[in-house]
Design a protein around this motif. Structure first.
Motif, PDB file in Angstrom:
ATOM      1  N   ARG A   1       3.388  -3.805  -1.906  1.00  8.33           N
ATOM      2  CA  ARG A   1       4.803  -3.889  -1.505  1.00  8.33           C
ATOM      3  C   ARG A   1       5.714  -3.759  -2.729  1.00  8.33           C
ATOM      4  O   ARG A   1       6.785  -3.153  -2.653  1.00  8.33           O
TER       5      ARG A   1
ATOM      6  N   LYS B   1       8.502  -0.934  -3.045  1.00  8.95           N
ATOM      7  CA  LYS B   1       9.921  -1.294  -3.189  1.00  8.95           C
ATOM      8  C   LYS B   1      10.520  -0.659  -4.437  1.00  8.95           C
ATOM      9  O   LYS B   1      11.662  -0.202  -4.433  1.00  8.95           O
TER      10      LYS B   1
ATOM     11  N   ARG C   1      13.599   1.850  -4.359  1.00 11.84           N
ATOM     12  CA  ARG C   1      14.853   1.590  -5.086  1.00 11.84           C
ATOM     13  C   ARG C   1      15.224   2.780  -5.972  1.00 11.84           C
ATOM     14  O   ARG C   1      16.394   3.110  -6.120  1.00 11.84           O
TER      15      ARG C   1
ATOM     16  N   LEU D   1      10.583  -2.480   4.706  1.00  9.85           N
ATOM     17  CA  LEU D   1      10.313  -3.159   3.424  1.00  9.85           C
ATOM     18  C   LEU D   1      11.247  -4.357   3.191  1.00  9.85           C
ATOM     19  O   LEU D   1      11.114  -5.061   2.191  1.00  9.85           O
TER      20      LEU D   1
ATOM     21  N   VAL E   1      14.384  -4.224   2.411  1.00  7.17           N
ATOM     22  CA  VAL E   1      15.190  -3.923   1.224  1.00  7.17           C
ATOM     23  C   VAL E   1      16.531  -3.401   1.727  1.00  7.17           C
ATOM     24  O   VAL E   1      16.566  -2.522   2.594  1.00  7.17           O
TER      25      VAL E   1
END
Ligand code: FES
Length: 213
Positions: A79, A83, A87, A115, A117
């Protein structure tokens, strides 16, 4: 057929099948942007599809299935890599969801939700390209600040026509999908093919005004 173990689920698949595709077909979602089904040579550009095999990170789209393969898709290391890759993508993406034609159909929104996010992560410096719109192609416009450089448009065009009318250009941060093609290569009339538009996960490609599909 062979058996593999994915997150403690036993899955049967053809020996040599693509791991990412096998997981997706068996209801195990792994974030991905650049993989095209049945791709013989996965492009592996987005770096979102990491899984863990024998304690090592592997891009699932580059891994073939074989008997006894053990895969984990949901470890903290996996993960974290996903991530970070996500990003990085967001740092060069213009987030204007409400004004965007891809709103609610966008793979970035789906992956962000999966995720957990935000699409505008704190502390993320956004770098956009200028100009954002590339109208060098005779029939298409590419929004460079929406494009995630997954390359699916280039791949489908190549598969369909044996020659892609879109290509990667420049390098590093400046890399773009370019619609520029040699004047001699320009078909005189639009063929009606919109595969590149249809495959784009963020709707970064559109037909120029007046061009009918
Ligand atoms: S789907 Fe594997 S790297 Fe993009």
């Amino acid at each position: 057929m062979v058996q593999i173990l994915v997150d403690n689920n036993i899955i049967e698949a053809e020996n040599g099948a693509n791991l990412l595709q096998t997981c997706l077909e068996n209801g195990i979602y792994i974030p991905n942007l650049c993989y095209l089904n049945d791709s013989q040579e996965p492009f592996a550009a987005c770096r979102l599809c990491f899984v863990e095999i024998d304690g090592h990170p592997v891009a699932a789209c580059t891994q073939k299935v074989s008997e006894g393969l053990q895969v984990q898709t949901d470890t903290s290391a996996v993960r974290s890599l996903q991530k970070t890759a996500f990003r990085l993508l967001l740092s060069v993406h213009e987030i204007k969801c409400k004004e965007c034609s891809a709103n609610k159909r966008c793979d970035l929104q789906r992956i962000a939700k999966f995720l957990k996010v935000g699409l505008k992560p704190k502390g993320l410096e956004i770098r956009l390209k200028d100009p954002g719109l590339d109208s060098g192609h005779p029939y298409l416009i590419v929004d460079q600040n929406r494009c995630v450089l997954c390359g699916k448009c280039v791949q489908v065009c190549l598969q369909k026509h044996g020659h892609s009318y879109l290509t990667f250009a420049k390098r590093g941060f400046d890399t773009v999908i370019s619609g520029y093609i040699e004047p001699d290569d320009i078909p005189l009339t639009f063929s009606g093919c919109t595969l590149c538009i249809d495959i784009c996960p963020v709707m970064a490609i559109s037909l120029k005004e007046g061009i009918k599909s």
